[in-house]
Design a protein around this motif. Structure first.
Motif, short mmCIF file in Angstrom:
data_model
loop_
_atom_site.label_atom_id
_atom_site.label_comp_id
_atom_site.label_asym_id
_atom_site.label_seq_id
_atom_site.Cartn_x
_atom_site.Cartn_y
_atom_site.Cartn_z
N ASN A 84 0.92 -1.40 -0.04
CA ASN A 84 -0.24 0.13 -0.05
C ASN A 84 0.75 1.24 0.25
N PRO A 85 1.17 1.73 -1.33
CA PRO A 85 1.92 3.16 -1.08
C PRO A 85 0.79 4.46 -1.46
N PHE A 86 -0.36 4.08 -1.08
CA PHE A 86 -1.29 5.21 -1.53
C PHE A 86 -1.46 6.31 -0.25
N LEU A 87 -1.74 7.37 -0.64
CA LEU A 87 -1.93 8.60 0.40
C LEU A 87 -3.15 8.33 1.13
N PRO A 88 -3.38 8.68 2.47
CA PRO A 88 -4.77 8.54 3.10
C PRO A 88 -5.79 9.11 2.15
N GLY A 89 -6.97 7.97 2.28
CA GLY A 89 -8.11 8.38 1.57
C GLY A 89 -8.13 8.03 0.11
N CYS A 90 -6.97 8.03 -0.58
CA CYS A 90 -6.99 7.99 -2.07
C CYS A 90 -7.36 6.75 -2.53
N GLN A 91 -7.49 5.57 -1.82
CA GLN A 91 -8.00 4.28 -2.31
C GLN A 91 -9.40 4.46 -2.65
N ARG A 92 -9.99 5.36 -1.95
CA ARG A 92 -11.47 5.36 -2.11
C ARG A 92 -11.86 6.03 -3.49
N HIS A 93 -10.88 6.64 -4.05
CA HIS A 93 -11.26 7.40 -5.46
C HIS A 93 -11.18 6.03 -6.24
N TRP A 94 -10.49 5.19 -6.03
CA TRP A 94 -10.46 4.03 -7.13
C TRP A 94 -11.36 3.07 -7.13
N VAL A 95 -11.89 2.86 -5.67
CA VAL A 95 -13.00 2.06 -5.61
C VAL A 95 -14.31 2.55 -5.96
N LYS A 96 -14.30 4.02 -5.91
CA LYS A 96 -15.51 4.71 -6.49
C LYS A 96 -15.58 4.42 -7.99
N GLN A 97 -14.54 4.66 -8.43
CA GLN A 97 -14.54 4.73 -10.18
C GLN A 97 -14.81 3.19 -10.70
N CYS A 98 -14.23 2.24 -9.84
CA CYS A 98 -14.60 0.65 -10.19
C CYS A 98 -15.96 0.50 -10.06
N LEU A 99 -16.67 0.97 -9.21
CA LEU A 99 -18.07 0.83 -9.06
C LEU A 99 -19.04 1.68 -9.77
N LYS A 100 -18.76 2.95 -9.91
CA LYS A 100 -19.62 4.08 -10.49
C LYS A 100 -19.66 4.20 -11.80
N LEU A 101 -18.10 4.31 -12.31
CA LEU A 101 -17.79 5.04 -13.64
C LEU A 101 -17.11 4.04 -14.46
N TYR A 102 -16.42 2.95 -14.07
CA TYR A 102 -15.67 2.22 -15.18
C TYR A 102 -16.70 0.90 -15.64
#
Length: 365
Positions: A84-102
């Protein structure tokens, strides 16, 4: 017990260990490599710190590369594991993209292939209230998002022909391309082009079969793998299935890079596990995103409402994104005849290889 299985006759060594980790309970996982406590065949791997500026890392939602830890495995040259090299809170962006946009068109998902077009419009909107209200009973009907199994991006993989083609392509998401380019550069692959993505959506009863990712025309570029949500066991084998694989844990935020010799090795995911902290979600997903995002950041703030839906989904699920460069610089697809490039794949209810009602399933990490 796992080592003894590799010496038995009958099934190949990879399949025997796949079945072992698929069927055993959590108390039998002492032989699984844990990169949070490296030792044995694990060694520190060097990164190309100067290849990614701190500003570009921040824009991708990552810590400065100088702060990453990277590991290799003895016997697997070209394999890099980055906890896990992600900054705090930034994983949430990719989860949302994978569920809502992609999952939305023009990208392709398993639901598009066997449901009427009007029924697969706005999967997020059709699922969010049902997910938010969802209880713990396994008898509750599943939302459309819970029926997602895979999404393809960029050059869309054809599950029937196991090929990519020039005539089945849609724009690759720019935020995910930027993230992938920074990670590849940090691992020594400057100029990496994110051209195809396969997103897999797992639940606690899911697995992913034994396979090699060899359909890309250029194998000199790495395969990047990003994981979010619940944990899993990943098996990395050899060039033949007769070679016993090494088992390792993958947790939320972890990144794997398969390059060089390791680019064409057999691998699989036999099992999804609850996160080892014993909480509904790993603590790294509880962290809020900073309100002060850098200029040009590809990371977007998620509303509390959106994150509630994502968090509910992840309580029993894992999302994996694998990103590939399909073509070398200047390379083109060969002329093909008799294929429509539509990437048709039968529907599937689970990646469980032990299901009595076996169906064709995507075999890509």
């Amino acid at each position: 017990a796992a080592a003894a299985l590799t010496r038995e006759g009958g099934e190949d060594a990879f399949r025997r260990l796949f079945r072992f980790y698929r069927q055993r309970d959590a108390s039998d996982l002492r032989g699984v490599v844990d990169f949070s406590a490296p030792g044995g065949q694990v060694f520190r791997s060097q990164l190309s710190i100067s290849s990614v500026s701190d500003q570009d890392a921040y824009r991708a939602g990552l810590q400065p590369v100088s702060q990453w830890k990277a590991y290799g495995l003895s016997g697997y040259p070209g394999f890099i594991f980055i906890p896990n090299p992600f900054l705090p809170g930034c994983q949430r962006h990719w989860v949302k993209q994978c569920l809502k946009l992609y999952p939305e068109k023009p990208n392709v998902c398993n639901l598009h292939l066997h449901m009427a077009p009007e029924k697969t419009t706005d999967l997020w909107g059709q699922s969010k209230e049902q997910l938010r209200r969802k209880g713990s009973s396994k008898w509750e009907p599943r939302s459309l998002l819970e029926k997602l199994r895979w999404v393809t991006l960029g050059y869309h993989y054809n599950w029937d022909t196991k090929k990519y083609s020039a005539n089945h392509h849609t724009p690759f998401p720019s935020d995910l391309a930027f993230l992938s380019e920074q990670v590849a550069a940090a691992c020594g692959f400057r100029g990496f082009q994110a051209q195809a993505g396969i997103l897999n959506y797992y639940h606690f009863d899911s697995s992913l079969g034994i396979h090699v990712d060899e359909s890309e025309l250029d194998h000199s570029r790495p395969l990047l793998s990003f994981s979010f949500g619940q944990s899993s066991i990943f098996l990395l084998g050899g060039l033949k299935r007769e070679e016993a694989p090494t088992a390792m844990f993958m947790h939320s935020g972890d990144i794997m890079v398969m390059s060089g010799f390791s680019r064409l090795l057999y691998h699989a995911v036999p099992r999804v596990l609850p996160n080892p902290e014993g909480t509904a979600l790993p603590s790294c997903l509880d962290q809020a995103l900073s309100s002060d995002l850098p200029a040009g950041s590809v990371i977007e703030h998620s509303s509390d409402e959106d994150w509630q839906v994502c968090a509910k989904y992840l309580q029993s699920s894992r999302i994996n994104m694998t990103i590939r460069q399909v073509l070398a610089e200047g390379q083109k697809f060969p002329e093909e005849f008799g294929t429509n490039g539509k990437g048709q794949a039968p529907s599937e209810d689970s990646y469980d290889e032990n299901s009595k009602a076996k169906r064709h399933k995507p075999n890509r990490v």
